[in-house]
Design a protein around this motif. Structure first.
Motif, PDB file in Angstrom:
ATOM      1  N   TYR A  36       0.831  -1.207   0.000  1.00  0.00           N
ATOM      2  CA  TYR A  36       0.000   0.000   0.000  1.00  0.00           C
ATOM      3  C   TYR A  36       0.868   1.261   0.000  1.00  0.00           C
ATOM      4  O   TYR A  36       1.837   1.357   0.743  1.00  0.00           O
ATOM      5  CB  TYR A  36      -0.900  -0.026   1.247  1.00  0.00           C
ATOM      6  CG  TYR A  36      -1.834   1.146   1.354  1.00  0.00           C
ATOM      7  CD1 TYR A  36      -3.046   1.147   0.673  1.00  0.00           C
ATOM      8  CD2 TYR A  36      -1.507   2.251   2.130  1.00  0.00           C
ATOM      9  CE1 TYR A  36      -3.903   2.222   0.774  1.00  0.00           C
ATOM     10  CE2 TYR A  36      -2.366   3.333   2.225  1.00  0.00           C
ATOM     11  CZ  TYR A  36      -3.558   3.305   1.534  1.00  0.00           C
ATOM     12  OH  TYR A  36      -4.404   4.378   1.626  1.00  0.00           O
ATOM     13  N   CYS A  52      -9.863   6.594   5.817  1.00  0.00           N
ATOM     14  CA  CYS A  52      -9.743   5.128   5.785  1.00  0.00           C
ATOM     15  C   CYS A  52      -9.723   4.520   7.190  1.00  0.00           C
ATOM     16  O   CYS A  52     -10.291   3.463   7.428  1.00  0.00           O
ATOM     17  CB  CYS A  52      -8.485   4.712   5.035  1.00  0.00           C
ATOM     18  SG  CYS A  52      -8.515   5.230   3.318  1.00  0.00           S
ATOM     19  N   CYS A  70     -12.231   0.628   0.456  1.00  0.00           N
ATOM     20  CA  CYS A  70     -11.446   0.544  -0.781  1.00  0.00           C
ATOM     21  C   CYS A  70     -12.367   0.591  -1.993  1.00  0.00           C
ATOM     22  O   CYS A  70     -12.042   1.174  -3.027  1.00  0.00           O
ATOM     23  CB  CYS A  70     -10.634  -0.746  -0.820  1.00  0.00           C
ATOM     24  SG  CYS A  70      -9.701  -1.062   0.673  1.00  0.00           S
ATOM     25  N   HIS A  74     -11.952   1.848  -5.725  1.00  0.00           N
ATOM     26  CA  HIS A  74     -11.270   0.778  -6.457  1.00  0.00           C
ATOM     27  C   HIS A  74     -12.192  -0.344  -6.937  1.00  0.00           C
ATOM     28  O   HIS A  74     -11.769  -1.497  -7.017  1.00  0.00           O
ATOM     29  CB  HIS A  74     -10.135   0.199  -5.599  1.00  0.00           C
ATOM     30  CG  HIS A  74      -9.042   1.184  -5.328  1.00  0.00           C
ATOM     31  ND1 HIS A  74      -8.137   1.566  -6.280  1.00  0.00           N
ATOM     32  CD2 HIS A  74      -8.738   1.889  -4.212  1.00  0.00           C
ATOM     33  CE1 HIS A  74      -7.298   2.455  -5.757  1.00  0.00           C
ATOM     34  NE2 HIS A  74      -7.650   2.673  -4.500  1.00  0.00           N
ATOM     35  N   VAL A  87      -6.185  -5.215  -5.045  1.00  0.00           N
ATOM     36  CA  VAL A  87      -7.292  -4.574  -4.311  1.00  0.00           C
ATOM     37  C   VAL A  87      -8.592  -4.745  -5.094  1.00  0.00           C
ATOM     38  O   VAL A  87      -9.625  -5.124  -4.532  1.00  0.00           O
ATOM     39  CB  VAL A  87      -7.007  -3.063  -4.073  1.00  0.00           C
ATOM     40  CG1 VAL A  87      -8.156  -2.399  -3.336  1.00  0.00           C
ATOM     41  CG2 VAL A  87      -5.712  -2.861  -3.318  1.00  0.00           C
TER      42      VAL A  87
END
Lengths: 168, 228
Positions: A36, A52, A70, A74, A87
């Motif tokens: 990450y 987050c 996420c 994503h 991810v």
């Protein structure tokens, strides 16, 4: 028995073992399932830590991000990174990413994030270091958590250092 | 300054034991087994002492729940060589298990037998793991433990009050024993705060403390049992 000063040799050896066990625990390497990149999320996507780590302002635990966080960005590929592909795959399969915690506290310590972040207005970096500049996941505590450090900060801000403030 | 204290009405206490069980669950108190309990090694932080007066059928029974009295002049803290037990600024007698060396001086000094010693590693069955209270530290073999007035609840209550930008209210912090009492025999609060019920109750003509003559200045008050 001849003593070496106030402490005997056994005591000194014992102290060395304790220091070895507890003093160096921050050097243990921790790996993450996905490499990450904090920096890109903060500088390019304009995210804050609490976007987050959602519990940091309102809960006792800051929490690690769930796949739902996420998913917000994503559900599809944003770039071409292999790590991002992992991810997206996890989001598609609705699988949680098994992040590994770097900061853990012993069970006899009570620590509330909201008290420090929201009430105390302490920046995350004071205890966690400059995580926002990291391009790879940290593999150790950038700022080692030690009782001495907590107590110094409490002293400076005139917060009680009574044992029961943190120990339950 | 805050001074946490408790008032127990002996007229209302039926000796049901709800407080003892609530305390066990709240504070992860292990079961030591019958044999060890008979040796006086039970770890209960809350005990009920029952006194009988008179002869059958004219018997008068009084149940006296006994937590740690959180003395304002505690004999236990004075003898601790490692500052593992201490009186804090809110009048709570703290016990930090990771500091305790298990010398048991404090147990010898406590006139109320409120302190308990872990003779063995706590035997908590694996099946209990899911229901263990994560806010209370598990004690290990060789350390002394005692009632904390559920201090962990105070930490949480203060944290929430501060977050919601308000003062701590009486109902925000109540120990498990007080909360569980079905007879409403126990009252808890700040003895120095006139808005808290305990501040009034301790001035009742029925109020007394156990072994007051010892000068320990306990913060657990009892309301004397009276025949109606």
């Amino acid at each position: 028995m001849k003593q070496t000063g106030f402490f005997g040799r056994k005591e000194l050896l014992f102290a060395a073992i304790i220091l070895g066990l507890y003093g160096c625990n921050s050097t243990e390497k921790i790996t993450q399932p996905i490499a990450y990149n904090h920096s890109i999320h903060v500088s390019e996507a304009g995210l804050y830590c609490t976007d987050c780590h959602v519990g940091a302002e309102t809960k006792i635990q800051a929490t690690l991000p769930s796949i739902k966080r996420c998913q917000t960005c994503h559900s599809e590929m944003q770039g071409e990174s292999k790590e991002e592909a992992k991810v997206v795959e996890a989001v598609t399969n609705k699988e949680e990413i098994p992040w590994n915690r770097i900061y853990t506290l012993p069970e006899h310590v009570f620590f509330s994030h909201r008290r420090h972040v929201t009430s105390g207005k302490i920046p995350c970096s004071d205890c966690h270091g400059d995580v926002e500049k990291l391009t790879k996941p940290a593999d150790h505590q950038l700022v080692p958590i030690q009782m001495k450090r907590c107590m110094n900060c409490h002293d400076q801000k005139s917060i009680s250092n009574d044992c029961l403030t943190c120990h339950v | 300054m805050t001074k946490w204290g408790m008032v127990i009405d002996l007229n209302k206490c039926t000796g049901c034991g709800a407080c003892v069980n609530a305390c066990r669950i709240e504070n992860n108190i292990p079961n030591v087994g019958e044999e060890e309990a008979q040796k006086g090694r039970a770890l209960d932080w809350m005990q009920i002492v029952t006194e009988y007066e008179g002869e059958y059928p004219d018997v008068r029974v009084t149940h006296i729940p006994r937590p740690c009295f959180q003395c304002d002049n505690p004999p236990c803290t004075k003898v601790c060589p490692v500052h593992a037990t201490f009186l804090n600024e809110e009048g709570l007698v703290g016990q930090v298990y990771y500091r305790c060396i298990g010398c048991r001086f404090c147990m010898a000094a406590c006139p109320y037998s409120a302190k308990k010693f872990n003779y063995f590693e706590p035997d908590i069955p694996e099946s209990y793991e899911g229901i263990r209270n994560p806010d209370v530290t598990r004690r290990m073999k060789g350390v002394v433990e005692k009632c904390s007035f559920c201090h962990h609840r105070l930490s949480l209550a203060k944290d929430l009050a501060r977050f919601e930008n308000r003062e701590l209210r009486e109902e925000d912090f109540q120990p498990a024993c007080v909360e569980s009492c079905p007879a409403d025999a126990m009252t808890f609060g700040d003895l120095e705060n006139p808005d808290h019920r305990v501040a009034t109750l301790i001035h009742s003509s029925r109020a007394f403390r156990l072994d007051e003559e010892l000068g320990t200045d306990p913060k657990v008050y009892y309301l004397k049992k009276e025949d109606k």
